[in-house]
Structures are given as structure tokens and as C-alpha cells.
Design an enzyme around this catalytic site. Structure first.
Site, PDB file in Angstrom:
ATOM      1  CE  LYS A 192      38.458  80.699  73.447  1.00 56.37           C
ATOM      2  NZ  LYS A 192      37.639  79.246  73.166  1.00 56.37           N
ATOM      3  N   GLY A 244      35.978  78.617  83.545  1.00 57.42           N
ATOM      4  CA  GLY A 244      36.756  77.387  83.297  1.00 57.42           C
ATOM      5  C   GLY A 244      37.520  76.714  84.171  1.00 57.42           C
ATOM      6  CB  SER A 245      40.447  74.442  84.005  1.00 53.44           C
ATOM      7  OG  SER A 245      41.308  74.842  83.000  1.00 53.44           O
ATOM      8  CB  THR A 246      41.509  75.921  88.981  1.00 54.20           C
ATOM      9  OG1 THR A 246      40.337  75.991  89.454  1.00 54.20           O
ATOM     10  CG2 THR A 246      42.542  76.603  89.890  1.00 54.20           C
ATOM     11  N   GLY A 249      42.455  79.590  84.551  1.00 53.52           N
ATOM     12  CA  GLY A 249      42.272  80.960  85.380  1.00 53.52           C
ATOM     13  C   GLY A 249      43.359  81.373  85.823  1.00 53.52           C
ATOM     14  CD  GLU A 266      31.962  79.744  87.658  1.00 54.45           C
ATOM     15  OE1 GLU A 266      32.546  78.881  88.452  1.00 54.45           O
ATOM     16  OE2 GLU A 266      31.164  79.626  87.018  1.00 54.45           O
ATOM     17  CB  CYS A 300      31.932  74.810  87.845  1.00 55.39           C
ATOM     18  SG  CYS A 300      30.724  75.947  87.830  1.00 55.39           S
ATOM     19  CD  GLU A 397      36.019  70.884  88.580  1.00 49.58           C
ATOM     20  OE1 GLU A 397      36.947  71.515  87.753  1.00 49.58           O
ATOM     21  OE2 GLU A 397      35.129  71.809  88.460  1.00 49.58           O
TER      22      GLU A 397
HETATM   23  P1  NAI Z   1      39.559  75.293  79.863  1.00 48.24           P
HETATM   24  O1  NAI Z   1      39.757  76.076  81.052  1.00 48.24           O
HETATM   25  O2  NAI Z   1      40.772  74.817  79.090  1.00 48.24           O
HETATM   26  O3  NAI Z   1      38.824  75.978  78.830  1.00 48.24           O
HETATM   27  C1  NAI Z   1      37.662  76.787  79.123  1.00 48.24           C
HETATM   28  C2  NAI Z   1      37.791  77.991  78.164  1.00 48.24           C
HETATM   29  O4  NAI Z   1      39.130  78.686  78.270  1.00 48.24           O
HETATM   30  C3  NAI Z   1      37.623  77.581  76.751  1.00 48.24           C
HETATM   31  O5  NAI Z   1      37.037  78.360  75.922  1.00 48.24           O
HETATM   32  C4  NAI Z   1      38.999  77.463  76.137  1.00 48.24           C
HETATM   33  O6  NAI Z   1      39.266  77.626  74.697  1.00 48.24           O
HETATM   34  C5  NAI Z   1      39.643  78.786  76.824  1.00 48.24           C
HETATM   35  N1  NAI Z   1      41.168  78.487  77.097  1.00 48.24           N
HETATM   36  C6  NAI Z   1      41.994  77.428  77.297  1.00 48.24           C
HETATM   37  N2  NAI Z   1      43.284  77.936  77.407  1.00 48.24           N
HETATM   38  C7  NAI Z   1      43.262  79.258  77.607  1.00 48.24           C
HETATM   39  C8  NAI Z   1      44.070  80.189  77.810  1.00 48.24           C
HETATM   40  N3  NAI Z   1      45.558  80.007  78.020  1.00 48.24           N
HETATM   41  N4  NAI Z   1      43.793  81.544  77.893  1.00 48.24           N
HETATM   42  C9  NAI Z   1      42.708  81.867  77.709  1.00 48.24           C
HETATM   43  N5  NAI Z   1      41.578  80.974  77.543  1.00 48.24           N
HETATM   44  C10 NAI Z   1      41.932  79.837  77.278  1.00 48.24           C
HETATM   45  O7  NAI Z   1      38.672  73.841  80.109  1.00 48.24           O
HETATM   46  P2  NAI Z   1      38.983  72.494  79.405  1.00 48.24           P
HETATM   47  O8  NAI Z   1      40.241  72.420  78.564  1.00 48.24           O
HETATM   48  O9  NAI Z   1      37.805  72.648  78.465  1.00 48.24           O
HETATM   49  O10 NAI Z   1      38.447  71.302  80.474  1.00 48.24           O
HETATM   50  C11 NAI Z   1      39.601  70.753  81.122  1.00 48.24           C
HETATM   51  C12 NAI Z   1      39.050  70.648  82.520  1.00 48.24           C
HETATM   52  O11 NAI Z   1      38.718  71.814  83.124  1.00 48.24           O
HETATM   53  C13 NAI Z   1      37.677  69.687  82.768  1.00 48.24           C
HETATM   54  O12 NAI Z   1      38.078  68.547  82.784  1.00 48.24           O
HETATM   55  C14 NAI Z   1      37.479  70.370  83.905  1.00 48.24           C
HETATM   56  O13 NAI Z   1      37.825  69.725  84.954  1.00 48.24           O
HETATM   57  C15 NAI Z   1      37.520  71.686  84.085  1.00 48.24           C
HETATM   58  N6  NAI Z   1      36.514  72.606  83.715  1.00 48.24           N
HETATM   59  C16 NAI Z   1      35.821  73.331  84.619  1.00 48.24           C
HETATM   60  C17 NAI Z   1      34.836  74.259  84.296  1.00 48.24           C
HETATM   61  C18 NAI Z   1      34.076  75.027  85.135  1.00 48.24           C
HETATM   62  O14 NAI Z   1      33.063  75.498  84.835  1.00 48.24           O
HETATM   63  N7  NAI Z   1      34.596  74.980  86.378  1.00 48.24           N
HETATM   64  C19 NAI Z   1      34.417  74.332  82.970  1.00 48.24           C
HETATM   65  C20 NAI Z   1      35.382  73.678  81.881  1.00 48.24           C
HETATM   66  C21 NAI Z   1      36.398  72.812  82.214  1.00 48.24           C
END
Ligand code: NAI
Ligand code: MG
Length: 801
Positions: A192, A244-246, A249, A266, A300, A397
Site C-alpha cells: 500500500k 512511517g511515523s512512530t 508503527g 522503520e 526519517c 521529528e
Molecule cells: P503515516 O505514518 O501516517 O503514514 C505512513 C503510511 O502508513 C502511509 O501509507 C499511511 O497511509 C499508512 N497508515 C496510516 N495510518 C495507518 C494505520 N493505522 N495502519 C496502517 N497503515 C497506516 O505518516 P504521515 O501521516 O504521512 O506523516 C505524519 C508524520 O509522520 C510526518 O510528519 C513525519 O513526522 C512522520 N513520518 C515519518 C516517516 C519516516 O520515514 N520515518 C515517513 C512519513 C511520515
């Protein structure tokens, strides 16, 4: 057109836009909307759509289908159906598919780079020179693993259907990081993509079709977090790989707890960028540019916390500001753009709010004067100085082009500041003094450390975090292992684990008070067992004991009923025993040999104790014999379970160092009370962990009898701590404890343990009861335990010319 004289005076760049007509034509051809890719084909349009935008123009690019539960279900079913044949292919056949993907990515590299820049807002220079070449590199590298796995991981098999859930910052690269190892190992995938950036994944789906990848091996379902949640929770999924976000995670950890799904996370970071006063400051300034203004800081592992040696801080900041004035913010498709657009308005708002928060907390916010483009979502490179280490912007972050600075006086203070975060993803260390740089590299708690460099990535090196940055590695040998399983490596398939509740002891009444029968049936060896904490025997905080009976029903004695407070004391003692982790493998081996020797000296007594619990005499003797043998073996491993040197970029060596977790919890099963205890605790100790062990609830004396052995074997106080009592209750306390980095839990239902461990995202590991024949020496068992007793730190060191 400017006059030549004028150009020479300003040395300004002219516009150098990359053509985007191929991408435009592709988007136009899909103006009806993009749908999911399931079972080798794009699905028919459903009802729900979401819009994808060009962040640099703030205009819509495409509409994309929003995946429903039914779509997820179809995709998982397709992946399930495809798995048997795909995993049964010879590695060489899978290698050919992966190699074909790599070649196709290369053939379409310009298209993919432009698409990525248009969809995400990242500069074309980066998508062209970094993202897409690395995507191809990952598929080539893992084509190699497909060939080698059978020989290199004997007995291992694919996990099954992998759910890959990825973020928007490196859309195609994150896809590659997950799909390449998954396919190489024989898994099938449902991916996804992030809702802001699904387009390159859909272009990738087309590549899968073009190379003739069997239907169902790769499936792509688009949608937002709800689609991701449905995918992670789907019972047909065997492994979840998330970046993605902690926060999300943690939600996925909870949602998958007890399901038996393998999980790698991660997550976020707040990585230190440490500059010592003997660093090459000009190089370090360029390093900062790559650390925090790469990909608009939406990285990240961005070096977002600049830790500067006090003596050079002022000079360094002046140099940095001068450099920042030269950074060009603007059109991502312009080849001379350094900083592109922020992915979405919500992210821009988040950055703005956090910077405002920094200002409110007394920070001095600085950015260059150059105006931002009028249209689109842009944010200037920003530096925040004058903040306290505990301020919001120093801890949270920001995920944008914003660096904060702090100063330090000594290397010790630098390490303390570097580690003063709940994250542990990466660190960058700048010094011309090799002793200093390597010393700090050893002290920093991070999964990736770069010396005099930053943001280096390669398919051959593992990438992933310590602490709340998650667990598991992507890339390298350690990354491929995340997509394999074997009897010894297996997580606990839900059916087995939840079905096998540990036998509750009749001797533990609800109130916790046990009474010993006064009828004279007490066995002759009735010592008062205590807890073992910090190298001393201790009474339980509760003041209660529980009765331990043998299989015949005879009372064997009373063991202390440990509680939360006892665990807390044990964790504190373990933290104080940091010397054990710092000791050399040779020193630890000596202590373990000494334990083995003392076990042997007391084997008659230990055998008698086990026999009294109800076993046959020869079985008891056999268990003791095995326990001695195994202690010898883990002693042997203490100085031999080496890390690796990854072959990554030229002019670097990448050291994959195995580090102990630090403080570990180990909950032992009821059966084989001495042998299981030794088989679990010894590898953990051998690798340098300090352990809090909860021994067999049925027969805790097998462990409590060892105190004198530990005392006489030079085990430093606090390296091993033993708390007896209700296994599952104590297991939960260990799982919830924030100062325990990893938890092994054997012989019961892992679900509640995994859920409770989401707090500090500790790594958990269970071997289900049916899997573990404690007496057998299955090949790979030692390595499985030793691997789980360590985490890998990849240190990138400049080397050679
Ligand atoms: P997110 O963690 O919500 O999104 C990452 C992925 O997870 C996306 O594909 C999203 O659709 C999916 N997702 C969201 N909620 C989910 C759930 N409950 N179960 C399974 N999958 C889910 O990150 P978002 O909202 O795009 O960004 C928010 C903050 O997170 C950013 O401001 C940043 O600080 C951080 N972030 C960190 C990343 C990293 O690589 N460490 C990458 C993206 C965001
Ligand atoms: Mg989100």
C-alpha cells in the site's frame, strides 16, 4: 536573455527544467483514474477516489482508487494463491525476475524520476541521481540474494504473504526496499503506497506486467491509513513491513500483537549531527546540507539536531548561514534546484506550527532572505538556535527543512545529548580524530552511524533503528533475514501460541498467599528460595510466596511471588551493570565457562532437585548434562559471533556491528526448567546483555539453585537477575517497562506481551512450545538465539582512496 557580463557577475543559474511530457502523456492517458493492481491486472474502477497533487504547483495530478476492505481481501487472496508456486521456484528463476525489474527501472529511469518529482515535490537532481538508481540497485542486489539464499540460510523458507506499507518521502525507493527482499526470499506482496504519492508504485505495477511477473506475486492497493490498517490486520498476511511515523508503527504493533505475524518497523528519528572542533568545518557544512536539506528534510534519518562543539559553534553557524543563502528553493523539475516542495499542505502546516512552537519556547529562527515560489507548498531552509535540549523542536521529528542546534563541551556530553531522545535511527559524526570519532560511534545509540559523512544508503547495508525508531533492518544480509523464517527463527503462529496457555499453578491462590501443608510431607531439601537482584538474594516486595509442587503432588517448597516493584528493582540493577556489556567477548566467555564448570561440579545436586520435581532419574541427569553442554557452547560463541563488513560504496567500509540490546527480559517456559533457562539466558549473556529472567513457574528452583553458582563464577552483580512468580503477569510487567530493550517470551500466549510492548516498541521474540525441543540441537538454533540477542549498528567509515 541576460548579457554575458551580467551572467559572469552574478554567476547565477539559468532555468534548466527537465522535460515532463512523457509523464504528462501518461497521466492524461489515465485521466479516468488509476485503480489497484491485483492478480496481475488493474482492477475495474470502484466508487471511491482520492486526489493526488503536484506539490510544486498545488494542482491536481490524478485521481486514484481508495482501497476498500474487499480490495484488500482480493489482493491478499491473490498473493496467497501465488505464494506456493513463487516460493517453490528455484532461486535462480526468481533472480531473473528481479534482475528484469532492475533493468526495466533503468530503462524507464528518466520517466520514473520525473514522475517521482512531480508527485512528491523532490528535486529532480535527487530523484534522478539518488532515488531511482538506488531502486535499481536494490533489485539487482536482491536478485543476487535470490540465488544465494538456499546456500546461505540453510533450512530457511519464505514467510508467506507480506504486507508492505510505505510513506510518501521516498515512494519508489521504499517500495523497492520492501518488495525486492520479499520477492528474493520467495514471498508474495501486497503493497500500500502512501496516499500522497501512489503514482510511481502504479508505474511499477506496469513494469511487473511488462516483465511477465506471475500474477499475484506483487499486488498494489491504493488508499489512506484505513486501507493500511485493513491490510496490516488481514488474517491472510504473514508479515508486515512498515515505514512511517512512530505513532502508526505503534498502532500496527498493537493491531498485529498475538497474530503470529512477523513485523519490521522503520519509524521516525531525530538524528544527531555531531561536529567536533577538529572537524573539517567546510565539509561538515556540506554535510549539514545533505543531512537536513536533502529531500526537504522529509527524511526519517535526517540529521535534524546539530550538536556543535562549543568552541566552533559560532563560526560553524556563520558558515552554515552563508551556505544556506546559496540554497535554491523552487521548481523540483529544475536541475539546479536544491530544495523542492513539501509533499502536502498538512505537512507544511505541521512544519510551520512546530517552528512557531520553537519560537515560543525561546528559539531564534533564521532562514535566508530569498523569496519562495508564489504557487505550491514550499518552506525555506531554516535554522533554530538558542533552544534548550528539552524544548519541543529539539525532541520532536519536524520532518521538514528545519535544523536545530545545541552545543556541547566534551565528547561525553556530546554522546549524552545525542542519546537524549526516544529515537535511535542514525547519527553523523564529524572529527578528524579517528579515536574520538570511533569512540563516539560506539557510544551513540543508533542503527546507522556515518563518520564524516551523512545519508549514505546502499542495498548491501542494513538500515533501521534502535529504541523507538523501530526494529528490524532493511538492506544487507540482516535485511533479507527479515523475510525468511525457519523453525528456529519462527515467530509464534497464532493458533499454537494462543492455544497453549501455561499450566497455572494450583499453588497460587488469588490473594497470592500459599500455605505449606503441616502434615510432615515436606521434602527434605526445603531451602527458602529468594529473588536474585543485583547479585544479591532479595526477599520479594509482596512478602508472599507460592507453593511449588512436583508432578506427584508432593510439595517441593515455596518460591517468592515477585511483583512489579521487584521487576523495577531488577531493571535498575541491570542498568547499573553496564560493565558486562562493555566487557570483551573473551572475558564474557571466561565467565560462562566458569558457570559451566560450576554447574558440572554440582550436577548431582541439580539432578536430584529435578528428579524430586517428578522426572525420572535418567531424564533429570540428561537435562543437567545438556544444560552444562549448552553453557559451554554459548561460552564458545561469546567471542565468535561476529558482525560483518558490508561491501557498499567505494571509499568506505561499512561495519555491521552486533551490539547487545543492553537490558533484556527473558520469560522461560515451564518445561525443561533448567535446560530452557540456560538455553535462553546464556546466549543473551554471551552477547553482553544484562538479563531479567523469569524462570519456569512450575519449577523455579531449577533457576534459584543457580545463585551460588553465579556468585562463585565471577558474574558481576546485576548482569543476571531472577524474579520468580506468576510468569504471565511478570511477562506483562517486563513488556510494559520502558527501560527494557528486548523481550523473549517462551511457552505462552505472546499476544498480550506484544501489545504491551508497543509503548517503547521493544523487540519481542517467541518460540512457540511445539517449536522448541529444548533437548535437540537443530542446526541454526545457536545463531537464531545469538541474532535475537543483538541488534546491528551499521557504521560507515571512510576507507581507502
Ligand atoms: P503515516 O505514518 O501516517 O503514514 C505512513 C503510511 O502508513 C502511509 O501509507 C499511511 O497511509 C499508512 N497508515 C496510516 N495510518 C495507518 C494505520 N493505522 N495502519 C496502517 N497503515 C497506516 O505518516 P504521515 O501521516 O504521512 O506523516 C505524519 C508524520 O509522520 C510526518 O510528519 C513525519 O513526522 C512522520 N513520518 C515519518 C516517516 C519516516 O520515514 N520515518 C515517513 C512519513 C511520515
Ligand atoms: Mg497519517
Amino acid at each position: 536573455m541576460a548579457a554575458i557580463g551580467e551572467i559572469l557577475r552574478t554567476m547565477d543559474y539559468g532555468p534548466a527544467p527537465e522535460a515532463n511530457d512523457h509523464v504528462r502523456a501518461w497521466l492524461d492517458a489515465h485521466s479516468a483514474g488509476f485503480t489497484h493492481f491485483i492478480d496481475g491486472d488493474f482492477t475495474a474502477p470502484g466508487e471511491a477516489w482520492f486526489e493526488v497533487s503536484d506539490p510544486a504547483q498545488a494542482t491536481p495530478l490524478a485521481r486514484v482508487a481508495q482501497g476498500s476492505d474487499a480490495d484488500v481481501d482480493r489482493a491478499v487472496s491473490a498473493a496467497r494463491r501465488a505464494h506456493p508456486a513463487w516460493s517453490a521456484l528455484p532461486g535462480h528463476a526468481r533472480a531473473r525476475y528481479l534482475y528484469a525489474i532492475a533493468r526495466h527501472v533503468q530503462k524507464h529511469e528518466r520517466f520514473l524520476a520525473v514522475l517521482e518529482s512531480v508527485d512528491n515535490g523532490k528535486p529532480i537532481r535527487e530523484s534522478r541521481d539518488i532515488d531511482i538508481p538506488l531502486v535499481a540497485r536494490h533489485f539487482t542486489h536482491h536478485a543476487g540474494w535470490a540465488e544465494l539464499i538456499a546456500g546461505e540460510f540453510p533450512g530457511a523458507r519464505s514467510v508467506g504473504v507480506c504486507a508492505a506499507i510505505i510513506p510518501w518521502n521516498f515512494p519508489l525507493l521504499m517500495l523497492a526496499w520492501k518488495i525486492a527482499p520479499a520477492l528474493a526470499a520467495g514471498n508474495t506482496v501486497v503493497l500500500k503506497p502512501a496516499e500522497f504519492t501512489p503514482l510511481s508504485a502504479l508505474a511499477f505495477a506496469d513494469i511487473c506486467r511488462q516483465i511477465g511477473l506471475p500474477p499475484g506475486v506483487v499486488n498494489i492497493v491504493c488508499g489512506d491509513g484505513s486501507t493500511g490498517a485493513a491490510l496490516a490486520a488481514h488474517p491472510g498476511v504473514d508479515k508486515v513491513a512498515f515505514t512511517g511515523s512512530t505513532e502508526v508503527g505503534r498502532a500496527i504493533r498493537r493491531a498485529t500483537a498475538g497474530s503470529g505475524k512477523k513485523l519490521s518497523l522503520e519509524l521516525g528519528g531525530k538524528s544527531p549531527f555531531i561536529v567536533f572542533d577538529d572537524a573539517d568545518l567546510d565539509s561538515a557544512v556540506e554535510g549539514v546540507v545533505d543531512a537536513i536539506w536533502f529531500n526537504q528534510g522529509e527524511v526519517c534519518c535526517a540529521g535534524s539536531r546539530l550538536l556543535l562543539h562549543e568552541g566552533i559553534a559560532e563560526r560553524f553557524i556563520a558558515k552554515l548561514k552563508a551556505r544556506m543563502e546559496k540554497l535554491r528553493v523552487g521548481d523540483p523539475l529544475d536541475k539546479s534546484t536544491d530544495i523542492g516542495a513539501i509533499v502536502a499542505p498538512v505537512q507544511l502546516t505541521r512544519i510551520r506550527e512546530l517552528v512557531e512552537q520553537g519560537r515560543r519556547e525561546g528559539g531564534i529562527v533564521w532562514c535566508p532572505a530569498a523569496p519562495l515560489p508564489a504557487a505550491g507548498w514550499f518552506y525555506p531552509p531554516t535554522l533554530i538556535t538558542g533552544i534548550a535540549p528539552a524544548s519541543t523542536v529539539a525532541e520532536v521529528e519536524i520532518f521538514g527543512p528545519v535544523a536545530v542546534t545545541l552545543t556541547f563541551r566534551t565528547p561525553t556530553e556530546a554522546v549524552a545529548l545525542a542519546n537524549n531522545t526516544r529515537y535511535g535511527l542514525a547519527a553523523s559524526i564529524w572529527s578528524e580524530n579517528i579515536n574520538l570519532a570511533l569512540d563516539v560511534a560506539a557510544g551513540v545509540k543508533a542503527g546507522v552511524v556515518w563518520l564524516n559523512a551523512t545519508n549514505l544508503f546502499d542495498a548491501a547495508a542494513g538500515f533501521g533503528g534502535f529504541k523507538e525508531s523501530g526494529f528490524g533492518r532493511e538492506g544487507g544480509r540482516e535485511g533479507i533475514a527479515e523475510y525468511l523464517t525457519s523453525a528456529a527463527h519462527a515467530g509464534s503462529p497464532s493458533g499454537v501460541a494462543t492455544g497453549a496457555a501455561p499450566s497455572r499453578l494450583s499453588g497460587i491462590p488469588a490473594g497470592g498467599v500459599a500455605e505449606l501443608p503441616g502434615d510432615g510431607t515436606l521434602p527434605p531439601i526445603d531451602r527458602t528460595a529468594k529473588l536474585y537482584i543485583g547479585g544479591k538474594q532479595a526477599r520479594p516486595d509482596s512478602g508472599y510466596s507460592f507453593t511449588v509442587t512436583g508432578t506427584s503432588g508432593a510439595v517441593l517448597g515455596a518460591a517468592p511471588l515477585g511483583n512489579r516493584k521487584d521487576i523495577r528493582n531488577a531493571v535498575e540493577a541491570a542498568h547499573k551493570a553496564a560493565n558486562w556489556s562493555a566487557a570483551s567477548g573473551h572475558n564474557r566467555a571466561q565467565v560462562l565457562y566458569y558457570i559451566a564448570e560450576n554447574l558440572a561440579a554440582r550436577s548431582a545436586e541439580l539432578t536430584e532437585r529435578l528428579r524430586a520435581a517428578g522426572g525420572a532419574a535418567d531424564a533429570a541427569a540428561h537435562e543437567v548434562h545438556r544444560a552444562i553442554e549448552r553453557t559451554f557452547r554459548y561460552a564458545a560463541w561469546a567471542d565468535k559471533f561476529d558482525g560483518r563488513i558490508h561491501s557498499t560504496k567505494s571509499r568506505h567500509v561499512t561495519l555491521a556491528l552486533r551490539e547487545p540490546w543492553g537490558v533484556m527480559g527473558i520469560v522461560c517456559p515451564d518445561e525443561a526448567p533448567l535446560l530452557a533457562f540456560v538455553s535462553l539466558v546464556m546466549p543473551a549473556l554471551a552477547m553482553g546483555n544484562r538479563v531479567i529472567a523469569v524462570p519456569s513457574q512450575a519449577m523455579p528452583f531449577a533457576a534459584t539453585d543457580l545463585y551460588q553458582i553465579f556468585d562463585t563464577s565471577d558474574v558481576p552483580g546485576g548482569a543476571i537477575n531472577i524474579v520468580t512468580g506468576e510468569r504471565d503477569a511478570l511477562g506483562l510487567v517486563l513488556a510494559e517497562h520502558d527501560d527494557i530493550a528486548a523481550l523473549w517470551y517462551h511457552g505462552g500466549a505472546i499476544g498480550p506481551i506484544e501489545a504491551a510492548s508497543a509503548g517503547n516498541l521493544k523487540a519481542t521474540w517467541a518460540v512457540c512450545p511445539g517449536d522448541a525441543d529444548w533437548y535437540a540441537d537443530a542446526p541454526g538454533t545457536d545463531a537464531a538465539h545469538l541474532e535475537r540477542a543483538t541488534q546491528i549498528k551499521n557504521v560507515w567509515i571512510p576507507y581507502g582512496a
